[in-house]
Scaffold this motif. Sequence first.
Motif, PDB file in Angstrom:
ATOM      1  N   UNK A 177       3.648  -1.040   3.190  1.00  0.00           N
ATOM      2  CA  UNK A 177       2.572  -0.335   2.067  1.00  0.00           C
ATOM      3  C   UNK A 177       2.951   0.760   2.090  1.00  0.00           C
ATOM      4  N   UNK A 178       3.962   1.317   2.107  1.00  0.00           N
ATOM      5  CA  UNK A 178       3.719   3.144   1.877  1.00  0.00           C
ATOM      6  C   UNK A 178       3.982   3.293   0.860  1.00  0.00           C
ATOM      7  N   UNK A 179       5.510   2.249   0.155  1.00  0.00           N
ATOM      8  CA  UNK A 179       5.878   2.994  -1.488  1.00  0.00           C
ATOM      9  C   UNK A 179       5.141   1.745  -1.970  1.00  0.00           C
ATOM     10  N   UNK A 180       3.755   1.563  -1.824  1.00  0.00           N
ATOM     11  CA  UNK A 180       2.647   0.325  -2.788  1.00  0.00           C
ATOM     12  C   UNK A 180       3.583  -0.689  -2.846  1.00  0.00           C
ATOM     13  N   UNK A 181       4.299  -1.682  -2.032  1.00  0.00           N
ATOM     14  CA  UNK A 181       5.155  -2.935  -2.938  1.00  0.00           C
ATOM     15  C   UNK A 181       4.451  -4.157  -2.204  1.00  0.00           C
ATOM     16  N   UNK A 182       4.304  -5.198  -2.103  1.00  0.00           N
ATOM     17  CA  UNK A 182       3.962  -6.482  -2.115  1.00  0.00           C
ATOM     18  C   UNK A 182       4.761  -7.018  -0.571  1.00  0.00           C
ATOM     19  N   UNK A 183       4.028  -8.040   0.285  1.00  0.00           N
ATOM     20  CA  UNK A 183       4.584  -7.471   1.655  1.00  0.00           C
ATOM     21  C   UNK A 183       5.192  -9.028   2.037  1.00  0.00           C
ATOM     22  N   UNK A 184       6.653  -9.390   2.257  1.00  0.00           N
ATOM     23  CA  UNK A 184       6.795 -10.738   2.745  1.00  0.00           C
ATOM     24  C   UNK A 184       6.351 -11.237   3.335  1.00  0.00           C
ATOM     25  N   UNK A 185       6.111 -12.811   3.412  1.00  0.00           N
ATOM     26  CA  UNK A 185       5.393 -13.180   4.655  1.00  0.00           C
ATOM     27  C   UNK A 185       6.112 -14.512   4.562  1.00  0.00           C
ATOM     28  N   UNK A 186       5.911 -14.911   6.253  1.00  0.00           N
ATOM     29  CA  UNK A 186       6.381 -15.993   6.531  1.00  0.00           C
ATOM     30  C   UNK A 186       5.431 -17.133   6.218  1.00  0.00           C
TER      31      UNK A 186
END
Length: 101
Positions: free
Chosen positions: A37-46
Amino acid sequence: MPDDDLADEFGEYAHEDILQALVLSLLTSADLDELCDDADLPQLTHDDGLPVTITSARTYRDAGVLTLDRGVWLELSDGSVFGLTVGISRRPRGEVTLRRR
């Protein structure tokens, strides 16, 4: 910590040791989803929608290929493992001193 103690702690490989410690600190300073979030990147999710987390992070002194490179191994909750290497291509031209702020 006096400058002499810093020199003893990091020795002649201060650049590598400090960069290695910095990478480890940055990647373990918050949960992986917060860092994304801080780097404005998508999150990896299971598959269940929960975020992938860093389950283990450790430093290493060589990249496993008989080099002097250093880095950080990251193990993630999805079972993946990543090695981030601090590669050195040139040393500083002049003398560098260590100090704490």
